[in-house]
Design a protein around this motif. Structure first.
Motif, PDB file in Angstrom:
ATOM      1  N   LYS A 267       0.870  -1.108   0.057  1.00  0.00           N
ATOM      2  CA  LYS A 267       0.011   0.020   0.077  1.00  0.00           C
ATOM      3  C   LYS A 267       0.859   1.200   0.271  1.00  0.00           C
ATOM      4  O   LYS A 267       1.856   1.372   0.774  1.00  0.00           O
ATOM      5  CB  LYS A 267      -0.738  -0.056   1.114  1.00  0.00           C
ATOM      6  N   ASP A 268       0.478   2.292  -1.047  1.00  0.00           N
ATOM      7  CA  ASP A 268       1.366   3.316  -0.861  1.00  0.00           C
ATOM      8  C   ASP A 268       0.776   4.334   0.486  1.00  0.00           C
ATOM      9  O   ASP A 268      -0.068   3.885   1.078  1.00  0.00           O
ATOM     10  CB  ASP A 268       1.266   4.233  -2.176  1.00  0.00           C
ATOM     11  N   GLU A 269       1.186   5.443   0.394  1.00  0.00           N
ATOM     12  CA  GLU A 269       1.018   6.423   1.670  1.00  0.00           C
ATOM     13  C   GLU A 269      -0.346   7.008   1.340  1.00  0.00           C
ATOM     14  O   GLU A 269      -1.087   7.254   2.546  1.00  0.00           O
ATOM     15  CB  GLU A 269       1.970   7.794   1.374  1.00  0.00           C
ATOM     16  N   GLY A 271      -2.880   4.691   0.776  1.00  0.00           N
ATOM     17  CA  GLY A 271      -3.755   3.733   0.929  1.00  0.00           C
ATOM     18  C   GLY A 271      -4.097   2.930  -0.233  1.00  0.00           C
ATOM     19  O   GLY A 271      -4.777   1.821  -0.160  1.00  0.00           O
ATOM     20  N   VAL A 272      -3.385   3.266  -1.460  1.00  0.00           N
ATOM     21  CA  VAL A 272      -3.667   2.654  -2.731  1.00  0.00           C
ATOM     22  C   VAL A 272      -2.950   1.287  -2.821  1.00  0.00           C
ATOM     23  O   VAL A 272      -1.690   1.317  -2.522  1.00  0.00           O
ATOM     24  CB  VAL A 272      -3.471   3.477  -3.857  1.00  0.00           C
ATOM     25  N   ILE A 273      -3.606   0.191  -3.355  1.00  0.00           N
ATOM     26  CA  ILE A 273      -2.720  -1.090  -3.504  1.00  0.00           C
ATOM     27  C   ILE A 273      -2.019  -0.963  -4.913  1.00  0.00           C
ATOM     28  O   ILE A 273      -2.632  -0.557  -5.916  1.00  0.00           O
ATOM     29  CB  ILE A 273      -3.508  -2.311  -3.358  1.00  0.00           C
ATOM     30  N   HIS A 274      -0.816  -1.387  -4.691  1.00  0.00           N
ATOM     31  CA  HIS A 274       0.205  -1.496  -5.809  1.00  0.00           C
ATOM     32  C   HIS A 274       1.124  -2.853  -5.876  1.00  0.00           C
ATOM     33  O   HIS A 274       1.014  -3.603  -4.931  1.00  0.00           O
ATOM     34  CB  HIS A 274       1.166  -0.266  -6.002  1.00  0.00           C
ATOM     35  N   THR A 275       1.738  -2.927  -6.758  1.00  0.00           N
ATOM     36  CA  THR A 275       2.714  -4.298  -6.808  1.00  0.00           C
ATOM     37  C   THR A 275       3.986  -3.494  -7.000  1.00  0.00           C
ATOM     38  O   THR A 275       4.195  -2.582  -7.698  1.00  0.00           O
ATOM     39  CB  THR A 275       2.531  -5.320  -8.070  1.00  0.00           C
ATOM     40  N   ARG A 276       5.175  -4.014  -6.669  1.00  0.00           N
ATOM     41  CA  ARG A 276       6.469  -3.613  -6.427  1.00  0.00           C
ATOM     42  C   ARG A 276       7.217  -3.874  -7.669  1.00  0.00           C
ATOM     43  O   ARG A 276       8.003  -3.150  -8.121  1.00  0.00           O
ATOM     44  CB  ARG A 276       7.438  -4.204  -5.209  1.00  0.00           C
ATOM     45  N   THR A 277       6.860  -4.591  -8.268  1.00  0.00           N
ATOM     46  CA  THR A 277       7.304  -5.077  -9.691  1.00  0.00           C
ATOM     47  C   THR A 277       6.045  -5.292 -10.569  1.00  0.00           C
ATOM     48  O   THR A 277       4.963  -5.429 -10.390  1.00  0.00           O
ATOM     49  CB  THR A 277       7.948  -6.614 -10.151  1.00  0.00           C
ATOM     50  N   ASN A 278       6.250  -5.247 -11.940  1.00  0.00           N
ATOM     51  CA  ASN A 278       4.992  -5.442 -12.873  1.00  0.00           C
ATOM     52  C   ASN A 278       5.188  -6.625 -13.860  1.00  0.00           C
ATOM     53  O   ASN A 278       5.061  -6.204 -14.985  1.00  0.00           O
ATOM     54  CB  ASN A 278       4.651  -4.222 -13.407  1.00  0.00           C
ATOM     55  N   ARG A 279       5.592  -7.265 -13.556  1.00  0.00           N
ATOM     56  CA  ARG A 279       5.785  -8.458 -14.474  1.00  0.00           C
ATOM     57  C   ARG A 279       4.468  -9.327 -14.993  1.00  0.00           C
ATOM     58  O   ARG A 279       4.426  -9.885 -15.938  1.00  0.00           O
ATOM     59  CB  ARG A 279       6.737  -9.765 -13.827  1.00  0.00           C
ATOM     60  N   SER A 280       3.698  -8.982 -14.278  1.00  0.00           N
ATOM     61  CA  SER A 280       2.104  -9.352 -14.651  1.00  0.00           C
ATOM     62  C   SER A 280       1.686  -8.408 -15.936  1.00  0.00           C
ATOM     63  O   SER A 280       0.456  -9.128 -16.637  1.00  0.00           O
ATOM     64  CB  SER A 280       1.030  -9.175 -13.637  1.00  0.00           C
ATOM     65  N   GLY A 281       2.166  -7.284 -16.165  1.00  0.00           N
ATOM     66  CA  GLY A 281       1.885  -6.428 -17.186  1.00  0.00           C
ATOM     67  C   GLY A 281       0.523  -5.791 -16.924  1.00  0.00           C
ATOM     68  O   GLY A 281      -0.359  -5.447 -18.033  1.00  0.00           O
ATOM     69  N   GLY A 282       0.400  -5.424 -15.526  1.00  0.00           N
ATOM     70  CA  GLY A 282      -0.702  -4.838 -15.229  1.00  0.00           C
ATOM     71  C   GLY A 282      -2.291  -5.546 -15.232  1.00  0.00           C
ATOM     72  O   GLY A 282      -3.232  -5.061 -15.132  1.00  0.00           O
TER      73      GLY A 282
END
Length: 362
Positions: A267-269, A271-282
């Motif tokens: 979660k960023d500051e 509170g939004v969920i992200h991924t640390r890498t993006n090998r899934s291509g979004g």
């Protein structure tokens, strides 16, 4: 058959390379979308022939006409019809293949399927048809822009010449500053020189277009058969000369272990969920996860070359086919706006489909 794409934001293209023109009917576009004619024309101009000496020298302005569906600069919610007239046909350039099958073209397969074919520039199989897709895709881009979503692409490879920098490190403002549409100016010059030499040799070469969609929120896509990446793949593979599609880590991912390949959540500051890498291509599970959606599209060398090649005629006799007319030695510089258009059409359709997938809490 086969000329309609989309479930809600739906397009139907028509026309042939040497007919009166090329057109598209767009159905399902919501009312109230700002129709920026200048933007649509700019997108068509990025695809049109005759842009430089490394593209076909056919002279088409590709100026479009709005036949319906737009009033006072806004879409009305009714079918939108756009038409682009052909202006520079040279049908005589194709008389020599009226009864002959060009290697790696659609001549033989169209003859087998329909028992008749329009040999003038390939008729319906010509890449001229993609002008209609770009026109429709421009409208999809306009709708997506109102949602904060953008789609951009560039040429990342021509022959063996590749852009090696990650796309995040490239200056995307450079794409339209060179005739190859490459985001790396130094590599762009190498690509241009190579394509020009191939052209002088009467040959052709293939390449790769890299595309990124930014601002796509999590939740767009459908499970099982209508996965977001599956629809993107279908859309890209429907483009003339496309031979391959991969998204995210693609084929390179097979050499990795799961522990290295997995995209870890945080979660960023805000509170939004992200991924640390993006090998899934979004895309995960066929549904967007909020990260950049990126993919690569491989284009084969253009089939028509200015060299004699052995082939067959309708009677099954061995003949020599000579390349004539005006053709691209490499299709990828003009394919960039086509890839963007098809990606925008897919995303516009999934946005509208997603609106009906859950009960609104607003």
């Amino acid at each position: 058959m086969g000329s309609i794409y989309g479930k809600i934001f739906r397009i139907s293209t028509f026309g042939e390379s040497h007919g009166a023109g090329i057109g598209v009917v767009i159905d399902g576009c919501p009312a109230g979308v700002t129709f920026d004619s200048d933007f649509v024309q700019k997108e068509l101009s990025r695809r049109k022939p005759g842009q430089s000496r490394i593209t076909t020298q056919r002279k088409e302005g590709d100026e479009f006409e709005v036949l319906s569906g737009v009033f006072e600069g806004k879409t009305t919610g009714t079918p939108i019809a756009l038409f682009i007239r052909n202006e520079d046909q040279r049908s005589k350039d194709y008389a020599h293949i009226a009864d002959r099958f060009r290697p790696s073209h659609a001549d033989f397969t169209y003859e087998e399927k329909y028992g008749i074919r329009d040999y003038r520039g390939g008729g319906r199989s010509s890449a001229r048809e993609t002008a209609a897709r770009v026109a429709a895709g421009a409208l999809a881009k306009l709708m997506l822009a109102e949602l904060g979503v953008s789609v951009s692409a560039f040429v990342s490879q021509v022959g063996a010449i590749k852009v090696v920098k990650p796309y995040q490190e490239l200056d995307w403002s450079q794409i339209e500053e060179n005739p190859v549409r490459c985001a790396d100016p130094e590599v762009a010059q190498q690509m241009f020189d190579y394509i020009d030499q191939v052209r002088k040799n009467g040959d052709s070469v293939g390449g790769v277009v890299f595309c990124v969609a930014k601002g796509v929120p999590a939740g767009w896509g459908e499970p099982v058969f209508d996965k977001l990446h599956a629809e993107l793949g279908k859309a890209m593979l429907s483009i003339n000369a496309v031979k391959g599609f991969e998204y995210g880590s693609g084929f390179d991912g097979v050499s990795m272990l799961g522990s290295a390949h997995n995209d870890l959540f945080y979660k960023d500051e805000s509170g939004v969920i992200h991924t640390r890498t993006n090998r899934s291509g979004g895309i995960q599970g066929g549904i967007s996860n909020g990260e950049d959606i990126y993919f690569r599209v491989a284009f084969k060398p253009v089939a028509t070359i200015m060299q004699d090649q052995e082939s067959l005629n309708k009677a099954g006799e061995t003949v020599i086919v000579s390349g004539k007319g005006r053709h691209d030695p490499c299709v990828v510089p003009r394919a960039v706006p086509i890839v963007e258009a098809m990606a925008a059409l897919v995303l516009a359709d999934f946005y509208l489909r997603n609106k009906s997938s859950k009960l609104s809490r607003d």
